[in-house]
Design a protein around this motif. Structure first.
Motif, PDB file in Angstrom:
ATOM      1  N   UNK A   1      19.129  22.616  35.327  1.00  0.00           N
ATOM      2  CA  UNK A   1      18.425  21.561  35.222  1.00  0.00           C
ATOM      3  C   UNK A   1      18.564  20.698  34.300  1.00  0.00           C
ATOM      4  N   UNK A   2      18.131  21.879  33.431  1.00  0.00           N
ATOM      5  CA  UNK A   2      17.460  21.107  31.540  1.00  0.00           C
ATOM      6  C   UNK A   2      19.638  20.363  31.078  1.00  0.00           C
ATOM      7  N   UNK A   3      20.769  21.415  31.596  1.00  0.00           N
ATOM      8  CA  UNK A   3      21.132  20.844  31.249  1.00  0.00           C
ATOM      9  C   UNK A   3      21.855  19.524  32.214  1.00  0.00           C
ATOM     10  N   UNK A   4      22.021  19.762  33.508  1.00  0.00           N
ATOM     11  CA  UNK A   4      22.141  18.385  34.229  1.00  0.00           C
ATOM     12  C   UNK A   4      21.022  17.004  33.266  1.00  0.00           C
ATOM     13  N   UNK A   5      20.251  17.232  32.737  1.00  0.00           N
ATOM     14  CA  UNK A   5      19.736  15.729  32.067  1.00  0.00           C
ATOM     15  C   UNK A   5      19.781  16.055  30.852  1.00  0.00           C
TER      16      UNK A   5
END
Length: 96
Positions: A44-48
């Protein structure tokens, strides 16, 4: 917890910081992301981060190094690798 991520995605994101922000125990925090968002916390953090990089790729002429660090990656190679995994293309191909 999501607000904390949005405010700190450009920094080194540690699970303990997110757990503290959400006032949960570690296992609950990880389960929350898996159950609600259908992905791991790191994903999720990487997608953001990649989402934020798209803005810079579209609206600026910054090079990859100048984009990677401000969105939270510690190297251009990790930025390119994660970008390619998430978007199925390279950052430069996306820009063009």
């Amino acid at each position: 917890m999501l607000i904390w991520i949005y405010q700190h995605y450009h920094e080194k994101v540690l699970l303990q910081d997110i757990v503290h922000a959400g006032q949960l125990i570690r296992s609950e925090c990880c389960r929350y992301y898996k159950d609600i968002l259908k992905k791991s916390l790191l994903h999720y953090v990487n997608e953001y981060r990649i989402q934020q990089s798209l803005i810079l790729l579209q609206e600026t002429d910054l090079n990859l190094l100048e984009i990677a660090y401000p969105v939270g990656f510690n190297s251009t190679s990790s930025f390119i690798s994660v970008f390619k995994r998430i978007k199925n293309t390279t950052p430069l191909a996306y820009r063009n």
